[in-house]
Write an enzyme that holds these catalytic residues in place. Structure first.
Site, PDB file in Angstrom:
ATOM      1  N   LYS A   4       4.754  31.091   5.884  1.00 55.11           N
ATOM      2  CA  LYS A   4       4.691  32.550   5.780  1.00 55.11           C
ATOM      3  C   LYS A   4       6.031  33.201   6.115  1.00 55.11           C
ATOM      4  O   LYS A   4       6.284  34.345   5.715  1.00 55.11           O
ATOM      5  CB  LYS A   4       3.604  33.105   6.699  1.00 55.11           C
ATOM      6  CG  LYS A   4       2.228  32.515   6.475  1.00 55.11           C
ATOM      7  CD  LYS A   4       1.698  32.751   5.078  1.00 55.11           C
ATOM      8  CE  LYS A   4       0.283  32.216   4.945  1.00 55.11           C
ATOM      9  NZ  LYS A   4      -0.285  32.405   3.593  1.00 55.11           N
TER      10      LYS A   4
ATOM     11  N   TYR B 252     -14.262  27.542   5.173  1.00 53.98           N
ATOM     12  CA  TYR B 252     -13.008  27.861   5.865  1.00 53.98           C
ATOM     13  C   TYR B 252     -13.113  27.579   7.354  1.00 53.98           C
ATOM     14  O   TYR B 252     -14.021  28.065   8.037  1.00 53.98           O
ATOM     15  CB  TYR B 252     -12.667  29.331   5.636  1.00 53.98           C
ATOM     16  CG  TYR B 252     -11.390  29.776   6.304  1.00 53.98           C
ATOM     17  CD1 TYR B 252     -10.163  29.646   5.669  1.00 53.98           C
ATOM     18  CD2 TYR B 252     -11.418  30.321   7.584  1.00 53.98           C
ATOM     19  CE1 TYR B 252      -8.996  30.051   6.290  1.00 53.98           C
ATOM     20  CE2 TYR B 252     -10.245  30.722   8.216  1.00 53.98           C
ATOM     21  CZ  TYR B 252      -9.042  30.584   7.552  1.00 53.98           C
ATOM     22  OH  TYR B 252      -7.884  30.984   8.168  1.00 53.98           O
TER      23      TYR B 252
ATOM     24  N   TYR C   7      -5.640  24.194   7.351  1.00 59.66           N
ATOM     25  CA  TYR C   7      -4.895  24.207   6.090  1.00 59.66           C
ATOM     26  C   TYR C   7      -4.295  22.839   5.761  1.00 59.66           C
ATOM     27  O   TYR C   7      -4.744  22.154   4.838  1.00 59.66           O
ATOM     28  CB  TYR C   7      -3.781  25.270   6.152  1.00 59.66           C
ATOM     29  CG  TYR C   7      -4.297  26.661   6.369  1.00 59.66           C
ATOM     30  CD1 TYR C   7      -4.737  27.446   5.300  1.00 59.66           C
ATOM     31  CD2 TYR C   7      -4.364  27.216   7.650  1.00 59.66           C
ATOM     32  CE1 TYR C   7      -5.225  28.733   5.497  1.00 59.66           C
ATOM     33  CE2 TYR C   7      -4.848  28.495   7.854  1.00 59.66           C
ATOM     34  CZ  TYR C   7      -5.275  29.249   6.774  1.00 59.66           C
ATOM     35  OH  TYR C   7      -5.758  30.518   6.968  1.00 59.66           O
TER      36      TYR C   7
END
Length: 329
Positions: free
Chosen positions: A48, A259, A285
């Site tokens: 990010k 998730y 992730y």
């Protein structure tokens, strides 16, 4: 054009490109390489940072004094946004799904260390409650700037076109071609940017996103969202490309129970990578994406003679919050 886009300097680039020789041997091939975006430097690193350089550059150019973004309680994006805001002197508001725990751990602990204002929103973790917060902050005289979920807009995707060019220079120096580039696909901009980079440089790698979430993006099916974002980003940079669903590879075989729900796939991937390479993956992730890669090798979808790149998008701070789920004694 991207050359005119404002950009804040937040990370340390290029990130390393390494070969995972021990893990490759353990799995009986292929040759696995790793792009270490967990080493970007900002707030313990992560992919990010690349997106935030362009997004924060835009926020500053527009005169913002406050940034707002959303995510899950262990959001890597929120943690890096908090670090970026602190380094640039901006007030930061995080809109987090779930309820406040008694003891903050992992990414949430770091959010608090950075001095963020945290707003808890129950089941809403993708920014559904941001408009009301924007109105409140404007009424207080603030100049808020909304950063999309995951930093995934055209600016975030442009960052990963640049990242792909960075990778390509390293690849050429090593004289290696990648049959597959595999990564965790969650909010779309990393995936869209890598698709564009691959097209622009004509490197012909298969860009394979491992889907880690059952959800949608902005009420649009996730696969459609990625294709749309790739096309709008191409338009932003005046690139004459038009993507369709046939250009997208989004593997949803490993979503499991959804998730952030940790299973044996993620546990094994984390353990194998740590114990063979000394590299930490996260449970949500990169653990899921590496688990997918390992299964694709074992099932013959990826051949022992292939060269595969795994793009490590960061997230190791979340390990501490998932200690019970990982069942490590």
């Amino acid at each position: 054009m991207k050359d005119t886009l404002p950009k804040a300097s937040l990370g340390y680039f290029p990130t390393p490109l390494i070969e995972l020789t021990r893990l490759s041997k353990t799995l009986g091939g292929p040759n696995i390489y790793m792009k270490r975006d967990d080493n970007t430097g900002l707030a313990l690193g992560g992919n990010k940072t690349r997106k935030l350089e362009y997004i924060m550059g835009d926020a500053l150019a527009k005169g913002a004094d406050t940034v707002i973004t959303a995510g899950a309680i262990q959001s890597n994006h929120c943690r890096q946004t908090a670090g970026a805001a602190a380094s640039l002197g901006l007030e930061c508001h995080l809109v987090l799904g779930g309820e406040e725990p008694e003891q903050p751990q992992g990414n949430l602990l770091l959010d608090k260390v950075y001095g963020c204002h945290i707003h808890w929103t129950g089941e809403n973790r993708k920014g559904e409650d941001i408009p009301a917060l924007v109105a409140q902050l404007k009424a207080e005289g603030k100049k808020p700037y909304v950063i999309p979920y995951g930093g995934s807009n055209e600016l975030g995707a442009v960052a990963f076109i640049e990242a792909y060019k960075e990778l390509n220079a390293q690849r050429e120096a090593l004289k290696v071609d990648f049959s597959y580039i595999i990564f965790a696909s969650s909010s779309g901009a990393t995936h869209a940017g890598l698709m564009l980079g691959n097209k622009i440089l004509q490197t012909h790698s298969q860009i394979v996103g491992i889907n880690i979430d059952k959800g949608e993006m902005d009420k649009v099916p996730f696969d459609e969202h990625i294709v749309s974002l790739a096309n709008s980003t191409a338009q932003l940079i005046a690139a004459d490309y038009q993507f369709t669903a046939d250009d997208l590879i989004l593997n949803s075989d490993y979503v499991g129970d959804g998730y952030g729900v940790i299973g044996e796939l993620e546990k094994e991937a984390i353990a194998l990578t740590a114990q063979n390479e000394g590299i930490l993956l996260d449970p949500v992730y990169t653990g899921r994406a590496m688990g997918g890669l390992i299964d694709m090798i074992r099932t013959g979808q990826i051949k022992a003679t292939d060269n595969v790149l795994f793009w490590h998008t960061g997230g190791a701070p979340a390990l501490f919050a998932y200690a019970d789920d990982l069942d490590i004694r």
